[in-house]
Design a protein around this motif. Structure first.
Motif, short mmCIF file in Angstrom:
data_model
loop_
_atom_site.label_atom_id
_atom_site.label_comp_id
_atom_site.label_asym_id
_atom_site.label_seq_id
_atom_site.Cartn_x
_atom_site.Cartn_y
_atom_site.Cartn_z
N LEU A 51 90.92 79.72 27.02
CA LEU A 51 90.66 80.82 27.68
C LEU A 51 89.91 81.79 27.41
CD1 LEU A 51 94.41 80.90 29.36
CD2 LEU A 51 92.42 79.92 30.37
N ALA A 52 89.30 81.86 26.04
CA ALA A 52 88.45 82.87 25.55
C ALA A 52 86.91 82.15 25.72
CB ALA A 52 88.82 83.18 24.23
N GLY A 53 86.83 81.98 26.93
CA GLY A 53 85.19 81.45 27.22
C GLY A 53 84.93 79.94 27.21
N GLY A 54 86.07 79.20 27.00
CA GLY A 54 85.94 77.65 26.93
C GLY A 54 85.62 77.15 28.17
N SER A 55 85.01 75.69 28.21
CA SER A 55 84.51 74.96 29.10
C SER A 55 85.16 73.36 29.10
CB SER A 55 83.11 75.13 29.37
OG SER A 55 82.49 76.15 29.63
N ILE A 56 84.99 72.87 30.24
CA ILE A 56 85.32 71.20 29.92
C ILE A 56 83.83 70.56 30.12
CG2 ILE A 56 85.88 69.22 31.04
CD1 ILE A 56 88.63 70.28 31.76
N TYR A 57 83.69 69.73 29.31
CA TYR A 57 82.32 69.10 29.13
C TYR A 57 82.44 67.66 29.79
CZ TYR A 57 79.82 72.97 26.42
OH TYR A 57 79.42 73.95 26.25
N TRP A 58 81.82 67.32 30.70
CA TRP A 58 81.93 66.04 31.25
C TRP A 58 81.11 64.89 30.92
CZ3 TRP A 58 86.52 65.50 33.88
CH2 TRP A 58 87.01 66.44 34.45
N ARG A 67 78.97 71.08 32.26
CA ARG A 67 80.06 71.37 31.72
C ARG A 67 80.73 72.54 32.97
NH1 ARG A 67 79.87 76.91 30.18
NH2 ARG A 67 77.83 77.92 30.15
N GLN A 68 81.99 72.70 32.95
CA GLN A 68 82.43 74.00 33.85
C GLN A 68 83.30 74.90 33.05
OE1 GLN A 68 83.77 70.52 36.51
NE2 GLN A 68 83.59 72.18 38.19
N PRO A 69 83.35 76.13 33.41
CA PRO A 69 84.10 77.14 32.39
C PRO A 69 85.75 76.94 33.14
CG PRO A 69 82.29 78.13 33.38
CD PRO A 69 81.99 76.82 33.79
N ILE A 70 86.60 77.11 32.08
CA ILE A 70 88.06 77.07 32.39
C ILE A 70 88.33 78.31 32.64
CG2 ILE A 70 90.29 76.67 31.32
CD1 ILE A 70 88.91 74.61 29.49
N LEU A 71 89.03 78.61 33.92
CA LEU A 71 89.64 79.79 34.18
C LEU A 71 90.78 80.02 33.95
CD1 LEU A 71 87.73 79.92 37.79
CD2 LEU A 71 87.03 80.85 35.71
N ALA A 72 91.88 79.09 34.04
CA ALA A 72 93.27 79.30 33.82
C ALA A 72 93.64 78.02 33.51
CB ALA A 72 93.87 79.97 35.20
N ILE A 73 95.00 78.17 32.91
CA ILE A 73 95.73 76.87 32.37
C ILE A 73 97.29 77.05 33.13
CG2 ILE A 73 96.84 75.53 30.56
CD1 ILE A 73 94.49 76.38 28.78
N SER A 90 85.97 76.71 36.99
CA SER A 90 85.14 77.38 37.91
C SER A 90 84.41 76.09 38.83
CB SER A 90 84.13 78.03 37.19
OG SER A 90 83.07 78.36 37.90
N ALA A 91 83.94 76.48 40.17
CA ALA A 91 83.18 75.52 40.84
C ALA A 91 81.80 75.30 40.28
CB ALA A 91 83.29 76.17 42.27
#
Length: 143
Positions: A51-58, A67-73, A90-91
């Motif tokens: 949550l400190a600026g991470g993303s999912i890389y597809w 990649r898409q930034p992770i906003l919440a878990i 994030s969209a």
């Protein structure tokens, strides 16, 4: 440095297909921000780092393409009493330098140093090569 996740986009043909599939599940948060839910059984133990600026890389068809930034878990329980995790993304889909990646199950952590560079940061201007061609050229060491 943020920590990231890497995940296979199983059955996804290309970036447009990923966007099409995700847009069907998009939700709008209270602040009006569009979010894309991604469901998984396992709660990331290093969630604070994500949550400190991470993303999912597809990984799409053998290459990391976006990649898409992770906003919440979020966590919840299904009808059978099994817990699950929802990663709210994030969209915004940020294209990355196409990078070959072998198949794996589930998701994996990805350090910032190991993460593919954003295409815009790598000088990606002008006409883009088709993703499959770029991945093949990169695998051959020509890009």
């Amino acid at each position: 440095m943020p920590l990231h996740l890497i995940k296979l986009a199983v059955g996804v043909r290309d970036l447009d297909h990923l966007a099409e599939l995700q847009d069907r599940r998009a939700t709008v948060a209270a602040g009006g921000e569009t979010r894309i839910p991604v469901y998984t059984r396992r709660l990331p133990k290093r969630g604070d780092e994500l949550l400190a600026g991470g993303s999912i890389y597809w990984v799409i068809k053998g290459s990391v393409l976006v990649r898409q930034p992770i906003l919440a878990i979020d966590t919840d329980t299904d009808e059978e009493g099994e817990s699950y995790c929802t990663l709210q993304l994030s969209a915004d889909r940020v294209p990355t330098v196409p990078t070959a990646h072998r198949p794996f199950q589930g998701w994996r952590y990805l350090t910032a140093e190991a993460a593919p560079q954003d295409l815009s940061a790598a000088g990606g201007a002008g006409d883009e090569l088709p993703a499959e061609m770029a991945a093949e050229l990169r695998a051959l060491g020509l890009l």
